[in-house]
Scaffold this motif. Structure first.
Motif, short mmCIF file in Angstrom:
data_model
loop_
_atom_site.label_atom_id
_atom_site.label_comp_id
_atom_site.label_asym_id
_atom_site.label_seq_id
_atom_site.Cartn_x
_atom_site.Cartn_y
_atom_site.Cartn_z
N ALA A 262 55.58 76.09 73.43
CA ALA A 262 56.01 76.78 74.38
C ALA A 262 57.62 77.14 73.82
N LEU A 263 58.00 77.01 72.72
CA LEU A 263 59.20 77.48 71.98
C LEU A 263 58.97 78.79 71.70
N PRO A 264 59.99 79.72 71.97
CA PRO A 264 60.00 80.93 71.30
C PRO A 264 59.73 81.10 69.63
N MET A 265 59.21 82.07 69.33
CA MET A 265 58.93 82.33 67.82
C MET A 265 59.91 82.02 66.87
N ASP A 266 61.33 82.55 67.42
CA ASP A 266 62.38 82.47 66.37
C ASP A 266 62.80 81.19 66.03
N ILE A 267 62.57 80.16 66.94
CA ILE A 267 63.01 78.83 66.96
C ILE A 267 61.69 78.15 65.98
N ARG A 268 60.82 78.38 66.31
CA ARG A 268 59.50 77.60 65.38
C ARG A 268 59.46 78.22 64.19
N THR A 269 60.31 79.34 63.65
CA THR A 269 60.08 79.68 62.46
C THR A 269 61.53 79.80 61.77
N ALA A 270 62.41 78.85 62.23
CA ALA A 270 63.44 78.55 61.69
C ALA A 270 63.62 78.10 60.31
N THR A 271 64.42 78.32 59.32
CA THR A 271 64.30 78.13 57.96
C THR A 271 64.83 76.79 57.43
N SER A 272 65.77 76.20 58.27
CA SER A 272 66.34 74.96 57.89
C SER A 272 66.45 74.04 59.35
N VAL A 273 66.81 72.83 59.04
CA VAL A 273 66.97 71.91 60.13
C VAL A 273 67.89 72.32 60.99
N GLU A 274 69.28 72.71 60.16
CA GLU A 274 70.49 72.85 61.17
C GLU A 274 70.19 74.06 61.89
N THR A 275 69.45 75.01 61.45
CA THR A 275 69.16 76.21 62.25
C THR A 275 68.18 76.17 63.38
N PHE A 276 67.34 75.25 63.07
CA PHE A 276 66.22 74.99 64.18
C PHE A 276 67.09 74.14 65.23
N LYS A 277 68.02 73.34 64.90
CA LYS A 277 68.75 72.41 65.92
C LYS A 277 69.58 73.19 66.75
N THR A 278 70.42 74.14 66.17
CA THR A 278 71.27 75.06 66.75
C THR A 278 70.58 76.11 67.81
N ARG A 279 69.66 76.65 67.37
CA ARG A 279 68.78 77.36 68.17
C ARG A 279 68.05 76.82 69.17
N LEU A 280 67.56 75.62 68.87
CA LEU A 280 66.77 74.86 70.20
C LEU A 280 67.68 74.43 71.15
N LYS A 281 69.18 74.00 70.56
CA LYS A 281 69.96 73.37 71.49
C LYS A 281 70.51 74.62 72.41
N THR A 282 70.76 76.01 71.76
CA THR A 282 70.99 77.09 72.50
C THR A 282 69.96 77.44 73.63
N HIS A 283 68.26 77.46 73.38
CA HIS A 283 67.54 77.54 74.29
C HIS A 283 67.42 76.57 75.44
N PHE A 284 67.76 75.19 75.16
CA PHE A 284 67.74 74.35 76.12
C PHE A 284 69.09 74.63 76.97
N TYR A 285 69.83 75.04 76.47
CA TYR A 285 71.11 75.02 77.13
C TYR A 285 70.93 76.18 78.09
N ASP A 286 70.39 77.13 77.70
CA ASP A 286 70.23 78.38 78.62
C ASP A 286 69.14 77.88 80.08
N MET A 287 68.08 77.15 79.52
CA MET A 287 67.13 76.45 80.53
C MET A 287 67.98 75.68 81.50
N ALA A 288 68.95 74.67 80.84
CA ALA A 288 69.70 73.98 81.84
C ALA A 288 70.71 74.34 82.78
N PHE A 289 71.33 75.33 82.17
CA PHE A 289 72.68 75.74 83.02
C PHE A 289 72.59 77.37 83.36
N ASN A 290 71.65 78.17 82.79
CA ASN A 290 71.70 79.49 83.25
C ASN A 290 70.68 80.12 83.94
#
Length: 706
Positions: free
Chosen positions: A678-706
């Motif tokens: 269910a994740l967007p493609m840009d999150i699934r194809t992140a090149t590092s753990v830190e990038t993945f965590k940042t994008r995923l947190k932003t995605h969940f933040y938008d889901m929860a508060f926007n």
């Protein structure tokens, strides 16, 4: 000032150690003596009794303001003039403000220095709330502690010797490819690498250290070459200096609520010299790299390994139990308990494990032989010290190599369990077995009992004692079938283990349906206890310090093994959300009935159910990129379409089927693919753990508060 004075003394004194031609023992002893003489010349040790210990935050500024306040008070009481009364009141307010500011600054510094040390933070909060932490002292002397610990190990070994009077072999099980690759020598370490190790090391000081660890780290630019010479001489010669083989034992209560006057409630934790731990870290890193590269670890041993944790072990166990429940199969979970496992390890058998199971040979094996031989320790309790005792068995708890060597010692255990086709997970000395139960014969546990009998025999041969009295059993399965297994029991050594309603498994309370209701209730109770304490000291804490304490005491509990909560009904984790809401209101100083969503959004705190999903997806990403245990990697299967489709390059996962609204839908192998796809493609194809965590947190933040 002390570090500067020491550097002037040590700079010329340490140059001789770089070309020292004597033995490594003499080199180490002279180096320690030089450091000790230097610190004694700069800051000689003196015993001083203080009648009154001033509060540490009481500064010269607050002392001056207090004196001025008392001066105005005396003038007013002497003259009764209003001008002096007003001056007294003004100076009193100014003094109180300065005192609060000084107290805030002091505890802010303490919190920032110990933000990664929960025990010290707990003691700090206890002082601020006038709730002193539970003391770990008793009326027993150091000699009594030492005698108790020594007799306990001797009694266990004597009991094992008498129970199986047969010849013991120090050679464990071997594999066909054991000697395909061996580790015969340890490599010398560079000064740059040693500096990195020292920088990352905790500043824990042993009483045997000539210099406090903090000072040694500050002076490492001067002392580094000498320390490097000692370490490299040790690893190249295969000899561990005698000074590094003495430990100070500190008796620690196993749990804070236990009786401090009962000796059996204490465990011996060894404290080793700082440089000795640096040497162990150098050896441990090379040993771990070799074992990982040559696959020497047991797949299901998760203790003290990179990318492994209690959470990954419990995720695997819970997944298997939930998948079985999804097929209407009940399972038995057995948690084995060992008595003083680390302290009864036999040295000869351990050296045999290193040689046969791991492939250690040559000077590397000689180094371990030197490391284990002629070890001593003594107990220091209060201001007293016990006699020095020789260590004849056991790996020291509190050392760097101790946990790794214990894992090696336990390698053959996995081979025994696999013979009986029983699933298992190990975390150091915590071993859990689980297997499905037959619906036609609910009492049939013969296979498990045979396995336990062989495990107990193997442990006896290896001087380990399985404790049936503390071994726990839990039947997990669908509610409608639980009545069939009420009489199910397991027998170990003529002792019957009856099933429990709940068991505590690596810090998580398991129940018969894996609903985790009691565990969530326990988390809520403890979290609110800490929030009440933090609320008492919130006025003197800055926002940053308050957030540090809340994360240490509350958020860490909400996040511990929260991968197990993903997919639970929101009604079941509602109490955890209430804890997070209370913590957010306490931190932001908002009213009880203010809407919580803007507060969480402002703090960038994801709601609890999204934090659980976040952990599942993080483990999924790590599994796909080789950063998770093999047993989790096997649960995540990439989706391969039967024909060429556009989705074949979409990095999707295959989703196993689960019954609708079944507990099996919460299994990691089912939950992870559903969330991942269910994740967007840009999150699934992140090149590092830190990038993945940042994008995923932003995605969940938008889901929860926007």
């Amino acid at each position: 000032m002390t570090a500067t004075a020491l550097s002037e003394i040590l700079s010329p004194a340490t140059t001789n150690f770089l070309t020292y031609a004597g033995s490594i023992d003499n080199l180490t002893n002279e180096f320690n003596a030089t450091l000790l003489n230097a610190i004694d010349s700069v800051a000689p040790l003196r015993l001083k009794t203080r009648r009154r210990v001033p509060t540490p935050w009481f500064t010269d500024e607050t002392r001056t303001l207090k004196q001025l306040c008392r001066k105005h008070e005396r003038r007013w009481r002497l003259t009764k003039l209003e001008v002096f009364h007003q001056a007294w009141q003004d100076s009193l307010l100014k003094y109180k403000d300065a005192l609060i500011l000084a107290k805030t600054r002091y505890f802010s510094q303490v919190i920032n220095l110990n933000k990664n040390n929960p025990k010290h933070l707990f003691d700090t909060v206890a002082k601020l709330t006038l709730r002193q932490p539970t003391p770990d002292s008793s009326f027993h002397s150091a000699d009594e502690f030492m005698k108790f610990f020594a007799q306990k190990i001797e009694s266990i070994r004597d009991e094992i010797k008498n129970s199986i009077p047969i010849a013991r072999s120090s050679t464990p099980f071997t594999n066909a490819d054991d000697h395909a690759t061996t580790l015969s020598t340890f490599k010398n370490v560079s000064l740059e690498r040693l500096t990195q190790i020292v920088s990352a090391a905790k500043q824990t000081t042993c009483l045997l250290d000539p210099l406090p660890a903090k000072l040694l780290k500050e002076l490492f630019q001067i002392l580094g070459p000498s320390v490097l010479n000692i370490i490299n001489l040790s690893v190249s010669s295969g000899i561990v200096p005698t000074a590094f083989k003495t430990a100070i034992i500190k008796p620690l209560l196993k749990r804070p609520n236990l009786d401090p006057d009962c000796l059996s409630n204490y465990r011996p934790v060894s404290n080793l010299p700082f440089i000795a731990k640096l040497l162990e870290k150098v050896v441990a890193q090379q040993l771990i790299d070799y074992m990982v590269a040559n696959n020497r670890y047991d797949t299901f041993q998760s203790g003290f390994r990179a990318n492994h944790s209690t959470e990954t072990a419990l995720a695997k166990v819970t997944n298997d139990l939930l998948v079985a429940m999804d097929s209407n199969i009940s399972s038995v979970l057995l948690l084995l308990d060992l008595s003083a496992a680390f302290d009864t390890v036999d040295f000869d058998i351990l050296l045999g494990r290193l040689k046969s199971c791991v492939g250690i040979s040559g000077s590397a094996l000689g180094w371990f032989h030197s490391y284990l031989s002629n070890r001593t320790h003594r107990v220091v309790h209060g201001n007293a010290s016990s006699e020095l005792y020789n260590v004849t068995c056991g790996v020291p708890q509190g050392s760097v190599l101790g946990p790794i060597l214990f894992n090696i010692y336990m390698i053959p255990l996995g081979d025994i369990i696999r013979k009986y086709n029983i699933s298992f997970q190990c975390y150091a000395d915590d071993t859990q077995l689980y297997m499905p139960l037959s619906m036609t014969d609910p009492r049939d546990c013969c296979n498990l009992e045979k396995c336990l009998a062989e495990i107990k025999q193997w442990m006896s041969l290896n001087f380990l004692r399985l404790n049936p009295d503390k071994t726990e059993m839990l039947i997990i399965g669908p509610t409608r079938y639980q009545h069939l297994f009420k009489e199910t029991a397991i027998t170990i050594d003529n002792r019957t283990i009856t099933q429990s309603d709940t068991v505590t498994n690596l810090g998580v309370i398991f129940d018969q349906t894996l609903s985790f209701q009691k565990h969530i209730k326990n988390i809520t109770r403890i979290a609110f206890f800490h929030l009440r304490n933090i609320a008492k000291i919130r006025p003197i804490l800055s926002t940053g310090d308050a957030e540090t304490i809340i994360h240490a005491f509350v958020t860490s509990r909400l996040d511990y093994c929260n991968v197990l909560f993903s997919g639970l009904p929101k009604s079941r984790i509602k109490s955890l959300q209430l804890v997070q809401n209370a913590a957010a209101r306490l931190l932001s100083r908002t009213r009880k009935f203010d809407h919580i969503t803007p507060i969480l959004a402002n703090l960038h705190w994801l709601p609890v159910h999204l934090r659980c999903d976040f952990k599942v997806l993080l483990l999924t990403y790590k599994s796909l990129h080789g950063l998770a245990p093999a047993y989790l990697v096997d649960l995540v299967v990439p989706y391969v379409p039967s024909r060429n489709l556009r989705s074949q390059n979409a990095t999707l996962l295959a989703t196993p089927r689960a019954k609708k609204m079944s507990a099996g839908s919460r299994a990691f192998s089912i939950r992870a693919p559903e969330l991942w796809n269910a994740l967007p493609m840009d999150i699934r194809t992140a090149t590092s753990v830190e990038t993945f965590k940042t994008r995923l947190k932003t995605h969940f933040y938008d889901m929860a508060f926007n």
